[in-house]
Structures are given as structure tokens and as C-alpha cells.
Write a protein that holds these residues in place. Structure first.
Motif, short mmCIF file in Angstrom:
data_model
loop_
_atom_site.label_atom_id
_atom_site.label_comp_id
_atom_site.label_asym_id
_atom_site.label_seq_id
_atom_site.Cartn_x
_atom_site.Cartn_y
_atom_site.Cartn_z
N GLY A 28 0.78 -1.23 0.00
CA GLY A 28 0.00 0.00 0.00
C GLY A 28 0.82 1.28 0.00
O GLY A 28 0.26 2.37 -0.13
N HIS A 29 2.12 1.15 0.16
CA HIS A 29 2.96 2.35 0.17
C HIS A 29 3.20 2.85 -1.25
O HIS A 29 3.74 2.15 -2.10
N ALA A 30 2.81 4.10 -1.47
CA ALA A 30 2.90 4.67 -2.81
C ALA A 30 4.30 5.19 -3.13
O ALA A 30 4.70 5.24 -4.28
N THR A 31 5.03 5.58 -2.09
CA THR A 31 6.34 6.20 -2.32
C THR A 31 7.45 5.19 -2.04
O THR A 31 7.44 4.53 -0.99
N LEU A 32 8.37 5.08 -2.96
CA LEU A 32 9.49 4.16 -2.82
C LEU A 32 10.79 4.91 -3.06
O LEU A 32 10.88 5.75 -3.96
N TYR A 33 11.78 4.62 -2.25
CA TYR A 33 13.07 5.30 -2.32
C TYR A 33 14.19 4.27 -2.45
O TYR A 33 14.11 3.19 -1.87
N TRP A 34 15.23 4.65 -3.16
CA TRP A 34 16.50 3.92 -3.15
C TRP A 34 17.57 4.86 -2.60
O TRP A 34 17.73 5.98 -3.08
N TYR A 35 18.26 4.37 -1.59
CA TYR A 35 19.36 5.11 -0.99
C TYR A 35 20.65 4.32 -1.14
O TYR A 35 20.66 3.09 -1.13
N GLN A 36 21.76 5.04 -1.24
CA GLN A 36 23.08 4.44 -1.22
C GLN A 36 23.77 4.85 0.09
O GLN A 36 23.79 6.02 0.43
N GLN A 37 24.30 3.86 0.81
CA GLN A 37 25.00 4.16 2.05
C GLN A 37 26.41 3.61 1.98
O GLN A 37 26.61 2.39 2.03
N LEU A 91 19.91 0.71 0.07
CA LEU A 91 18.74 0.63 0.93
C LEU A 91 17.50 1.02 0.15
O LEU A 91 17.47 2.06 -0.49
N CYS A 92 16.49 0.19 0.28
CA CYS A 92 15.19 0.54 -0.27
C CYS A 92 14.30 0.97 0.90
O CYS A 92 14.41 0.42 2.01
N ALA A 93 13.47 1.94 0.68
CA ALA A 93 12.58 2.42 1.72
C ALA A 93 11.23 2.75 1.09
O ALA A 93 11.13 2.99 -0.12
N SER A 94 10.20 2.79 1.92
CA SER A 94 8.88 3.15 1.40
C SER A 94 8.10 3.93 2.45
O SER A 94 8.39 3.87 3.65
N SER A 95 7.14 4.67 1.98
CA SER A 95 6.24 5.40 2.87
C SER A 95 4.87 5.48 2.22
O SER A 95 4.73 5.35 1.00
N GLY A 97 2.96 8.08 1.96
CA GLY A 97 2.86 9.26 1.14
C GLY A 97 4.22 9.87 1.00
O GLY A 97 5.22 9.18 1.02
N SER A 98 4.30 11.17 0.93
CA SER A 98 5.61 11.80 0.85
C SER A 98 5.84 12.62 2.11
O SER A 98 6.57 12.23 3.00
N ILE A 99 5.17 13.76 2.21
CA ILE A 99 5.39 14.62 3.37
C ILE A 99 4.58 14.09 4.56
O ILE A 99 3.42 13.75 4.44
N GLY A 100 5.24 14.02 5.70
CA GLY A 100 4.52 13.70 6.92
C GLY A 100 4.33 12.24 7.21
O GLY A 100 3.73 11.90 8.22
N ASN A 101 4.79 11.36 6.35
CA ASN A 101 4.64 9.93 6.59
C ASN A 101 5.99 9.30 6.90
O ASN A 101 6.99 9.60 6.26
N THR A 102 5.97 8.38 7.86
CA THR A 102 7.21 7.72 8.24
C THR A 102 7.77 6.92 7.07
O THR A 102 7.03 6.26 6.35
N ILE A 103 9.08 7.00 6.91
CA ILE A 103 9.78 6.25 5.89
C ILE A 103 10.39 5.02 6.55
O ILE A 103 11.15 5.14 7.51
N TYR A 104 10.05 3.86 6.04
CA TYR A 104 10.53 2.59 6.58
C TYR A 104 11.57 2.01 5.64
O TYR A 104 11.36 1.97 4.42
N PHE A 105 12.66 1.51 6.23
CA PHE A 105 13.76 0.99 5.44
C PHE A 105 13.82 -0.53 5.47
O PHE A 105 13.44 -1.17 6.46
N GLY A 106 14.32 -1.09 4.38
CA GLY A 106 14.63 -2.50 4.34
C GLY A 106 16.00 -2.74 4.96
O GLY A 106 16.67 -1.81 5.42
N GLU A 107 16.43 -4.01 4.97
CA GLU A 107 17.71 -4.37 5.58
C GLU A 107 18.89 -4.02 4.69
O GLU A 107 20.03 -4.01 5.15
N GLY A 108 18.65 -3.76 3.44
CA GLY A 108 19.72 -3.35 2.54
C GLY A 108 20.32 -4.49 1.74
O GLY A 108 20.26 -5.66 2.13
N SER A 109 20.90 -4.12 0.61
CA SER A 109 21.66 -5.05 -0.22
C SER A 109 23.11 -4.57 -0.21
O SER A 109 23.40 -3.44 -0.61
#
Lengths: 114, 112
Positions: A28-37, A91-95, A97-109
Motif C-alpha cells: 500500500g505504500h505509494a512512495t518508494l526510495y533507493w538510498y546508497q549508504q 537501501l530501499c525504503a517506502s512510505s 505518502g511523501s510529506i509527513g509519513n514515516t519512511i521505513y527501510f529494508g535491511e539493505g543489499s
């Protein structure tokens, strides 16, 4: 509730090879992010999707990195060809919505380029 | 450009003591701020957030303080436990598109 799923967890490749990472966000999370750490640093945003559209890819090295979220659910991040400096955790993350919604992260690749 | 940074890279505390982790930010237009905890080999875990129109917010054993005058954010952990050992990141969320900007992180080490 299942969290953000990522695979593979670990990958070792030689430079100039290609690699792909997969992400399944929270249902149900519409917003998906990819992060590099990079080791010792905070995560850096590579790309943000809202459903299947790209919201921000300003820091994605487009000459070698690509990402897609064709059906607005799962996403794939590809690196081709890989460089030594791409060694990092992706790291992949999802929320919801965008503003005001908690962003949850996966364990990472974890990617090591040798 | 915009950045969120931390004052100290490492913090060592005794079990049972209170911990205070600090963060400085540069973008006064940000909508709100989040603290994440990252244990070794895991992704960042949400701890607590605070909106820019608030000064203080409390959770379970954690309190976040926001001082907009000096652009400073802090995370207070009460009665620190060994399980609190991790790297703590503050992150700044912009009011356009929800992009998170992370700082470098502070490594908290809890001594038994």
C-alpha cells in the motif's frame, strides 16, 4: 505487517560487471526510495518514486545506474558497469505518502565491487 | 548545499545513564526531522520525529528537542541500555516531495 523486502542481501562482483537489486515495499505504500549508504556515512538518496513515476533522481548517476517501478509496486535498481566506488549498501525504503509519513527501510543489499 | 550534520562521531556512556546525541542542520525551511537508529548489518529504524512547529516530543525512553533558533536537534535516551548501542542518524525532511537528507551519524556505545 511485513516490512520492506530486499534481495539479494549480499553481492560481490568484479568492476565493469552488472548487478541488479530488487525491492518490495510495504503493502500500500505509494512512495518508494533507493538510498546508497557508503560505509561510515549516512544514506544518500538516489531516486524517489511516487507510484510508478519518478519524483527525484537528481543524484542518480544515470550513466551507470537505472531504476524502474513499472507497476507501482516492486522496484529494481541496476548498476552497469559497476565501479569500485559503487561498493556500498543499497537501501530501499517506502512510505504511505511523501510529506509527513514515516519512511521505513529494508535491511539493505550489500554490494562489494572488486 | 543543504546538509544535516552531527557534532560528535562517537559517544560512550555507562549503562543506566542518560545519553544525549546532538545534530545541527542548515535548512531552516525543512518541514520536520527524524531520528533513526541503525544497528550493524541492518537498515535504519525509525525512532522518533518532530515537526518544525514543535520544540519537544517524547516517546518511550526517548525525547527529541528542536531549537530552531540555532538549528539544533537532539535525541535524549533515558536509562541507556546495551541494546541501544548503534549508530544514530538525524535526518531532515524537506517540505517538497518528502526527500530525506541524512547526517553522518553518531555511534553510541553503552558500557555495562
Amino acid at each position: 505487517e511485513a516490512g520492506v523486502a530486499q534481495s539479494p542481501r549480499y553481492k560481490i562482483i568484479e568492476k565493469r560487471q552488472s548487478v541488479a537489486f530488487w525491492c518490495n515495499p510495504i503493502s500500500g505504500h505509494a512512495t518508494l526510495y533507493w538510498y546508497q549508504q557508503i560505509l561510515g556515512q549516512g544514506p544518500k538518496l538516489l531516486i524517489q518514486f511516487q507510484n510508478n513515476g519518478v519524483v527525484d533522481d537528481s543524484q542518480l548517476p544515470k550513466d551507470r545506474f537505472s531504476a524502474e517501478r513499472l507497476k507501482g509496486v516492486d522496484s529494481t535498481l541496476k548498476i552497469q558497469p559497476a565501479k569500485l566506488e559503487d561498493s556500498a549498501v543499497y537501501l530501499c525504503a517506502s512510505s504511505a505518502g511523501s510529506i509527513g509519513n514515516t519512511i521505513y527501510f529494508g535491511e539493505g543489499s550489500w554490494l562489494t565491487v572488486v | 548545499g543543504e546538509s544535516v550534520g552531527l557534532h560528535l562521531p562517537t559517544l560512550s556512556v555507562q549503562e543506566g545513564d542518560n545519553s544525549i546525541i546532538n545534530c545541527a542542520y542548515s535548512n531552516s525551511a525543512s518541514d520536520y526531522f527524524i531520528w533513526y537508529k541503525q544497528e550493524s548489518g541492518k537498515g535504519p529504524q525509525f525512532i522518533i520525529d518532530i515537526r518544525s512547529n514543535m520544540d519537544k516530543r517524547q516517546g518511550q525512553r526517548v525525547t527529541v528537542l528542536l531549537n530552531k533558533t540555532v538549528k539544533h536537534l537532539s535525541l535524549q535516551i533515558a536509562a541507556t541500555q546495551p541494546g541501544d548501542s548503534a549508530v544514530y542518524f538525524c535526518a531532515e525532511k524537506t517540505n517538497q516531495g518528502g526527500k530525506l537528507i541524512f547526517g553522518q551519524g553518531t555511534e553510541l556505545s553503552v558500557k555495562p
